[in-house]
Design a protein around this motif. Sequence first.
Motif, PDB file in Angstrom:
ATOM      1  N   ASP A  48      11.884  42.266  24.208  1.00  0.00           N
ATOM      2  CA  ASP A  48      12.856  41.994  25.277  1.00  0.00           C
ATOM      3  C   ASP A  48      12.413  42.513  26.640  1.00  0.00           C
ATOM      4  O   ASP A  48      13.090  42.275  27.648  1.00  0.00           O
ATOM      5  N   GLY A  49      11.296  43.245  26.692  1.00  0.00           N
ATOM      6  CA  GLY A  49      10.789  43.716  27.977  1.00  0.00           C
ATOM      7  C   GLY A  49      11.468  44.941  28.514  1.00  0.00           C
ATOM      8  O   GLY A  49      11.241  45.326  29.666  1.00  0.00           O
ATOM      9  N   SER A 336       6.529  35.761  24.531  1.00  0.00           N
ATOM     10  CA  SER A 336       7.903  35.709  25.031  1.00  0.00           C
ATOM     11  C   SER A 336       8.486  34.308  24.886  1.00  0.00           C
ATOM     12  O   SER A 336       9.641  34.142  24.482  1.00  0.00           O
ATOM     13  N   THR A 337       7.685  33.295  25.217  1.00  0.00           N
ATOM     14  CA  THR A 337       8.160  31.917  25.111  1.00  0.00           C
ATOM     15  C   THR A 337       8.421  31.542  23.656  1.00  0.00           C
ATOM     16  O   THR A 337       9.450  30.925  23.341  1.00  0.00           O
ATOM     17  N   ASP A 338       7.501  31.910  22.771  1.00  0.00           N
ATOM     18  CA  ASP A 338       7.704  31.631  21.344  1.00  0.00           C
ATOM     19  C   ASP A 338       8.931  32.361  20.819  1.00  0.00           C
ATOM     20  O   ASP A 338       9.689  31.820  19.998  1.00  0.00           O
ATOM     21  N   ASN A 339       9.146  33.597  21.291  1.00  0.00           N
ATOM     22  CA  ASN A 339      10.333  34.354  20.888  1.00  0.00           C
ATOM     23  C   ASN A 339      11.603  33.682  21.389  1.00  0.00           C
ATOM     24  O   ASN A 339      12.617  33.622  20.682  1.00  0.00           O
ATOM     25  N   THR A 340      11.541  33.147  22.624  1.00  0.00           N
ATOM     26  CA  THR A 340      12.697  32.414  23.165  1.00  0.00           C
ATOM     27  C   THR A 340      13.008  31.190  22.314  1.00  0.00           C
ATOM     28  O   THR A 340      14.180  30.889  22.039  1.00  0.00           O
ATOM     29  N   VAL A 341      11.985  30.469  21.875  1.00  0.00           N
ATOM     30  CA  VAL A 341      12.183  29.291  21.017  1.00  0.00           C
ATOM     31  C   VAL A 341      12.879  29.699  19.720  1.00  0.00           C
ATOM     32  O   VAL A 341      13.820  29.034  19.260  1.00  0.00           O
ATOM     33  N   GLN A 342      12.449  30.807  19.126  1.00  0.00           N
ATOM     34  CA  GLN A 342      13.062  31.260  17.880  1.00  0.00           C
ATOM     35  C   GLN A 342      14.504  31.705  18.093  1.00  0.00           C
ATOM     36  O   GLN A 342      15.380  31.443  17.252  1.00  0.00           O
ATOM     37  N   LEU A 343      14.770  32.375  19.215  1.00  0.00           N
ATOM     38  CA  LEU A 343      16.144  32.781  19.524  1.00  0.00           C
ATOM     39  C   LEU A 343      17.031  31.560  19.761  1.00  0.00           C
ATOM     40  O   LEU A 343      18.195  31.531  19.310  1.00  0.00           O
ATOM     41  N   LEU A 344      16.491  30.557  20.447  1.00  0.00           N
ATOM     42  CA  LEU A 344      17.254  29.319  20.651  1.00  0.00           C
ATOM     43  C   LEU A 344      17.520  28.638  19.319  1.00  0.00           C
ATOM     44  O   LEU A 344      18.615  28.088  19.092  1.00  0.00           O
TER      45      LEU A 344
END
Length: 883
Positions: A48-49, A336-344
Amino acid sequence: MSEEHDESVQEENGSQETITKVTGMYKDWFLDYASYVILERAVPAIEDGFKPVQRRIMHSMKDLDDGRYNKVANIVGHTMQYHPHGDASIADAMVQLGQKDLLIDTQGNWGNILTGDRAAASRYIEARLSKFALDVVYNPKITEWQASYDGRRREPINLPVMFPLLLAQGGEGIAVGLSTKILPHNFIELIDASVKHLKGKRFTLVPDFPTAGIADMTSYNDGLRGGKVRVRARISQRDKNTLVISEIPFGTTTSTLIDSILKANDKGKIKIKRIEDNTAAEVEILVYLPTGISPDKTIDALYAFTNCEVSISPLGCVIEDNKPFFVGVTEMLRRSTDNTVQLLKQELEIKLGEYEEQWHFASLERIFIENRIYRDIEEEETWEGVISAIDKGLKPFTTNLKRAVTEDDIVRLTEIRIKRISKFDIEKAQQKIDALEAQIAEVKHHLANLIDYSIAYFERLKKDYGNGKERKTEIRVFDDVDATKVVIRNTKLYVNREEGFVGTSLKRDEYVCDCSDIDDIIVFTQDGTMMVTKVDSKTFVGKNIIHVAVFKKKDKRTIYNMIYRDGKGGPSYVKRFAVTSITRDREYDLTNGNKNSVVWYFSANPNGEAEVVTILLRQAGSIKKLKWDLDFADILIKGRGSKGNLVTKYAIKRIELKEKGVSTLKPRKIWFDDTVQRLNVDGRGELIGEFRGEDRLLIITQSGLVKTIIPELTTHFDSDMIVLEKWIPKKPISAIYYDGEKERYYVKRFLIENEGKEESFISDHSDSQLEIVSTDWKPMADVEFTKERGKDRKPNMEVNLEEFIAIKGINALGNQLTKDKINQISLLEPLPYEPPKQVPADELEVVDEETLSGTDEINSSKASNNKSDDHNAGGSKGQGRLF
């Protein structure tokens, strides 16, 4: 050593002291402490940074969020329920978050990153979550939780941040044994990079700093260890005695910047009159220069000796799986982008489950009410009987349901109120079911096309929050500043030639020149040795000094002319050479190496001048020719180690300077490198021309200013420069401009009469503007007229500017172009013209700079008096010394 042995030793020595080993304890405790600092304080998580304190602040703000501002002191107190540290550390971390202007909507005095002013006390300032934070940081349904440090509450392990937040905000921390320094990047560029990654395209990320400035990212190295970013302040010239600093480098403040400038001034590196800080919302530092100080050199000196240029070393270190992980910014963004895809995906799956559950119960409710199954429970006396009756009544109608009916479903049906049953509308119920089916289909479509959905999500973020977040830092490749060329030479250099000392403290001896404490000096002695050494208060370099000067590295234009005797009674030789590179404090023998060699004649010529000298021999034996002239122009320039040409094998009585000479080097070719906006002699960019000492550059700007300058490599150029070329004094400048006061277009042609003076050639009205300018001999312009309503467009007009107006003064208004309304004016190909013939530069040249590295001897027969008329013209700046 055993305890029994320890005790026996103590008894023998009569000592009552005990020895306790702490090795194991120290090792464990230090490792625990180091791990705690790395994982729980200094280094952000890649997921999450956030560092732990930042994550807890964001969680507390969400707890307190009601849309209104909260006192920061209140938020800090609430955060202490989750963070086991003092309020000061939490308040400082929150101020740093607020100053990044992304997650926190601030109110009050939160400090100033430009001036370094601190924020007001936390009881005076307020904050609330920004809309962006509420949009991308929180979702309790997909958040993993853990107990807080005292077990009374729960806190997120990581917040479900659906954005490359760490790269947008940057992060810095020092732990035990490692550190991290992740530079901030541009909001819009991060989103674009995420979209490119999702599309399978390559992308590149470079930092963007909130303090703006100019940065060279050539060595960024993807933010990994060993990378470097050079950041400069934006400095412009207000007038010939005033510089304006309007942007500062990242990591500095106006206070630290001004301190570094004053310190450099005190040390004599730069020379300023005074400095004024007018910074408010925007940076404005005025640097006033004394009369006679070059603004261009001062700008370079500010970059070389002050914090106007800083070097930042990034280091990408994050926490992953409870371990430090070194990673570049490209990989950070991918993760981060791949993590965003999984969260979506998780968000969609949860939403799908909720919609399906709503559809299931809505369908059950309709069956229950539409088929009057509620009447089947009227005669039941037990709860089990009620459940059984409803279950039995539903079975004939549940074949189309998506799952089996559970007891919990039946219990929910029994909780429906009679009022709702009585007002039940079958059509509305069906509409609700249809709407849910449409939502389910939409969510399933998003899950089936998850990448497209994620791309749309990022593009929505860009549309909703990207306004005003354009790049602030200008990316540019820097030309290295040579400190020795821009330092102010405010120290005097002296020499004691006989004793062989040079330095700045020999004030009773001969003055040589001004220098600085970072200069190198080159020294030649009468025995033919040369040395380069650093300026000091007093340095011994060798007795009988014949020449001393400030040494310029890679200087191919300073040519040394020398005649020496080889050994005690040997022949004499002549040589010409340049000194381009050396080892400091090493003695170089410029003779043939024989003992008792002596230099008869020596001169240093800054532009390769070649003089004529007269050789006079001693009367000895049957020598017929005792006197003749030697022209250095006939001697090729070679390396300093060359033996040289034979002058005579007889004893020389003396050598006299007969006449000074002209340069034997080519005119200097100068290029303009548009990438770094600098002149150079290295062949980078576009060739401007060949320049001799008196030649100048012509500069014209879009704002209608014109000037000529000497082509110095340290010159800075304005961003609105539109003409840069070698100035031909008799070549006219043609222009068409719009006069704001008269609201008409005018044509003018003029010559520059005041060399070195910047002048405006259009009127000073605020609406006046330059349309076209040309330095062609016979320029042509095309005028396109505006179409008037109800009329045909007037055909274009071609204008021969040479015939349209005669050459007038630069301040003349000019001739009106036309009374008609003009849509556009553009330059056409000029008419052919043959300028007056000039003597080609090649016919004036004797030797090229590229021949400086030769070492072979040349035939001494050329050392005769055959100097041409061309070489007799002009003077030399070189000064010869006779011995």
